[in-house]
Design a protein around this motif. Structure first.
Motif, mmCIF file in Angstrom:
data_model
loop_
_atom_site.group_PDB
_atom_site.id
_atom_site.type_symbol
_atom_site.label_atom_id
_atom_site.label_comp_id
_atom_site.label_asym_id
_atom_site.label_seq_id
_atom_site.Cartn_x
_atom_site.Cartn_y
_atom_site.Cartn_z
ATOM 1 N N SER A 10 0.828 -1.209 0.000
ATOM 2 C CA SER A 10 0.000 0.000 0.000
ATOM 3 C C SER A 10 0.862 1.258 0.000
ATOM 4 O O SER A 10 0.520 2.243 -0.614
ATOM 5 N N SER A 11 1.998 1.206 0.671
ATOM 6 C CA SER A 11 2.859 2.391 0.677
ATOM 7 C C SER A 11 3.500 2.598 -0.700
ATOM 8 O O SER A 11 3.679 3.721 -1.143
ATOM 9 N N GLY A 12 3.805 1.504 -1.388
ATOM 10 C CA GLY A 12 4.371 1.619 -2.729
ATOM 11 C C GLY A 12 3.359 2.193 -3.704
ATOM 12 O O GLY A 12 3.665 2.994 -4.564
ATOM 13 N N HIS A 13 2.102 1.801 -3.557
ATOM 14 C CA HIS A 13 1.052 2.300 -4.445
ATOM 15 C C HIS A 13 0.799 3.785 -4.208
ATOM 16 O O HIS A 13 0.619 4.547 -5.144
ATOM 17 N N GLY A 14 0.849 4.187 -2.952
ATOM 18 C CA GLY A 14 0.670 5.601 -2.615
ATOM 19 C C GLY A 14 1.828 6.452 -3.107
ATOM 20 O O GLY A 14 1.644 7.582 -3.536
ATOM 21 N N ALA A 15 3.016 5.917 -3.079
ATOM 22 C CA ALA A 15 4.181 6.659 -3.561
ATOM 23 C C ALA A 15 4.081 6.870 -5.057
ATOM 24 O O ALA A 15 4.462 7.904 -5.581
ATOM 25 N N ARG A 16 3.549 5.874 -5.761
ATOM 26 C CA ARG A 16 3.374 6.017 -7.200
ATOM 27 C C ARG A 16 2.371 7.117 -7.508
ATOM 28 O O ARG A 16 2.533 7.870 -8.438
ATOM 29 N N ARG A 17 1.327 7.196 -6.733
ATOM 30 C CA ARG A 17 0.320 8.222 -6.954
ATOM 31 C C ARG A 17 0.911 9.618 -6.713
ATOM 32 O O ARG A 17 0.611 10.553 -7.421
ATOM 33 N N ARG A 18 1.742 9.743 -5.724
ATOM 34 C CA ARG A 18 2.331 11.050 -5.446
ATOM 35 C C ARG A 18 3.244 11.485 -6.595
ATOM 36 O O ARG A 18 3.303 12.631 -6.952
ATOM 37 N N ARG A 19 3.948 10.574 -7.167
ATOM 38 C CA ARG A 19 4.826 10.911 -8.297
ATOM 39 C C ARG A 19 4.011 11.352 -9.502
ATOM 40 O O ARG A 19 4.385 12.253 -10.219
ATOM 41 N N ARG A 20 2.893 10.704 -9.750
ATOM 42 C CA ARG A 20 2.054 11.063 -10.891
ATOM 43 C C ARG A 20 1.377 12.411 -10.690
ATOM 44 O O ARG A 20 1.166 13.141 -11.636
ATOM 45 N N SER A 21 1.026 12.745 -9.491
ATOM 46 C CA SER A 21 0.296 13.978 -9.251
ATOM 47 C C SER A 21 1.217 15.211 -9.337
ATOM 48 O O SER A 21 0.733 16.320 -9.448
ATOM 49 N N HIS A 22 2.522 15.022 -9.308
ATOM 50 C CA HIS A 22 3.456 16.150 -9.401
ATOM 51 C C HIS A 22 3.510 16.622 -10.861
ATOM 52 O O HIS A 22 3.874 15.880 -11.756
ATOM 53 N N VAL A 23 3.130 17.869 -11.096
ATOM 54 C CA VAL A 23 3.114 18.435 -12.437
ATOM 55 C C VAL A 23 4.433 19.150 -12.678
ATOM 56 O O VAL A 23 4.888 19.930 -11.844
ATOM 57 N N MET A 24 5.039 18.918 -13.855
ATOM 58 C CA MET A 24 6.303 19.572 -14.203
ATOM 59 C C MET A 24 5.994 20.959 -14.759
ATOM 60 O O MET A 24 5.298 21.096 -15.765
ATOM 61 N N SER A 25 6.454 21.992 -14.112
ATOM 62 C CA SER A 25 6.134 23.360 -14.523
ATOM 63 C C SER A 25 7.336 24.085 -15.120
ATOM 64 O O SER A 25 7.267 25.280 -15.347
ATOM 65 N N ASP A 26 8.433 23.407 -15.376
ATOM 66 C CA ASP A 26 9.611 24.037 -15.978
ATOM 67 C C ASP A 26 9.436 24.114 -17.492
ATOM 68 O O ASP A 26 8.898 23.213 -18.115
ATOM 69 N N ILE A 27 9.906 25.210 -18.077
ATOM 70 C CA ILE A 27 9.859 25.380 -19.528
ATOM 71 C C ILE A 27 11.223 24.992 -20.082
ATOM 72 O O ILE A 27 12.260 25.481 -19.619
ATOM 73 N N ASN A 28 11.215 24.160 -21.090
ATOM 74 C CA ASN A 28 12.457 23.724 -21.716
ATOM 75 C C ASN A 28 12.828 24.743 -22.803
ATOM 76 O O ASN A 28 12.177 24.824 -23.845
ATOM 77 N N VAL A 29 13.864 25.547 -22.570
ATOM 78 C CA VAL A 29 14.257 26.596 -23.511
ATOM 79 C C VAL A 29 15.354 26.134 -24.474
ATOM 80 O O VAL A 29 15.751 26.895 -25.350
ATOM 81 N N THR A 30 15.816 24.930 -24.339
ATOM 82 C CA THR A 30 16.902 24.445 -25.187
ATOM 83 C C THR A 30 16.530 24.471 -26.672
ATOM 84 O O THR A 30 17.332 24.952 -27.489
ATOM 85 N N PRO A 31 15.350 24.007 -27.091
ATOM 86 C CA PRO A 31 15.017 24.090 -28.522
ATOM 87 C C PRO A 31 14.957 25.529 -29.031
ATOM 88 O O PRO A 31 15.387 25.812 -30.155
ATOM 89 N N MET A 32 14.462 26.447 -28.208
ATOM 90 C CA MET A 32 14.401 27.841 -28.631
ATOM 91 C C MET A 32 15.806 28.418 -28.805
ATOM 92 O O MET A 32 16.087 29.124 -29.768
ATOM 93 N N VAL A 33 16.707 28.099 -27.904
ATOM 94 C CA VAL A 33 18.086 28.575 -28.009
ATOM 95 C C VAL A 33 18.748 27.987 -29.248
ATOM 96 O O VAL A 33 19.472 28.685 -29.969
ATOM 97 N N ASP A 34 18.491 26.730 -29.537
ATOM 98 C CA ASP A 34 19.049 26.095 -30.741
ATOM 99 C C ASP A 34 18.579 26.806 -32.001
ATOM 100 O O ASP A 34 19.371 27.091 -32.907
ATOM 101 N N VAL A 35 17.297 27.102 -32.079
ATOM 102 C CA VAL A 35 16.756 27.793 -33.253
ATOM 103 C C VAL A 35 17.353 29.183 -33.379
ATOM 104 O O VAL A 35 17.730 29.620 -34.477
ATOM 105 N N MET A 36 17.490 29.901 -32.272
ATOM 106 C CA MET A 36 18.050 31.250 -32.318
ATOM 107 C C MET A 36 19.515 31.236 -32.766
ATOM 108 O O MET A 36 19.950 32.107 -33.512
#
Length: 149
Positions: A10-36
């Motif tokens: 049950s603790s393993g299942h709950g840990a999986r849920r916590r990982r899924r609920s975390h939303v990644m809010s970082d913007i990846n600027v590497t492709p934009m820098v490459d194009v520029m």
């Protein structure tokens, strides 16, 4: 044993849920820098090609290039004797009045004369004489840098 197994599951299942609920809010600027960077390289390569529109075969010299802040007035004499002011064909007789109109009687304006390597020397001197007799004092000949030694 059964309880530790159930608790661990049950603790393993709950840990999986916590990982899924975390939303990644970082913007990846590497492709934009490459194009520029690619656009920067393209503009750096193509910018010198846009400065002169009349193709001629310039003579070569070992003199150092001049640095100018603004676009200079350029007169081109092609190998067939045709004369161009910037990219516009012009007769030698019309050259002085047109330059005076363009420069607003600014006789200190820098004027570059580009003569093809195979053009008649007299044709280039005729253009230079016309500029000199009109009162322009800052007339220079354009060449290419020598390749090699």
């Amino acid at each position: 044993m059964g309880m530790s197994g159930a608790g661990g599951g049950s603790s393993g299942h709950g840990a999986r849920r916590r990982r899924r609920s975390h939303v990644m809010s970082d913007i990846n600027v590497t492709p934009m820098v490459d194009v520029m960077l690619v656009l920067l390289i393209i503009f750096m390569v193509s910018a010198p090609l846009l400065t002169v529109g009349v193709p001629i075969d310039l003579p070569q010299t070992s003199a150092n290039p001049l640095n100018e802040e603004k676009e200079p007035l350029t007169i081109t004499v092609k190998n067939d004797g045709a004369v161009f002011l910037q990219e516009t064909p012009i007769e030698v007789d019309e050259l002085a009045p047109r330059l005076i109109a363009i420069t607003n009687s600014g006789y200190e304006e820098r004027i570059y004369v580009r003569g093809d390597r195979n053009v008649n020397y007299g044709q280039v001197m005729k253009v230079m004489g016309t500029l000199s007799s009109a009162g322009f004092r800052r007339v220079a000949l354009v060449t290419e840098l020598e390749q090699g030694g």
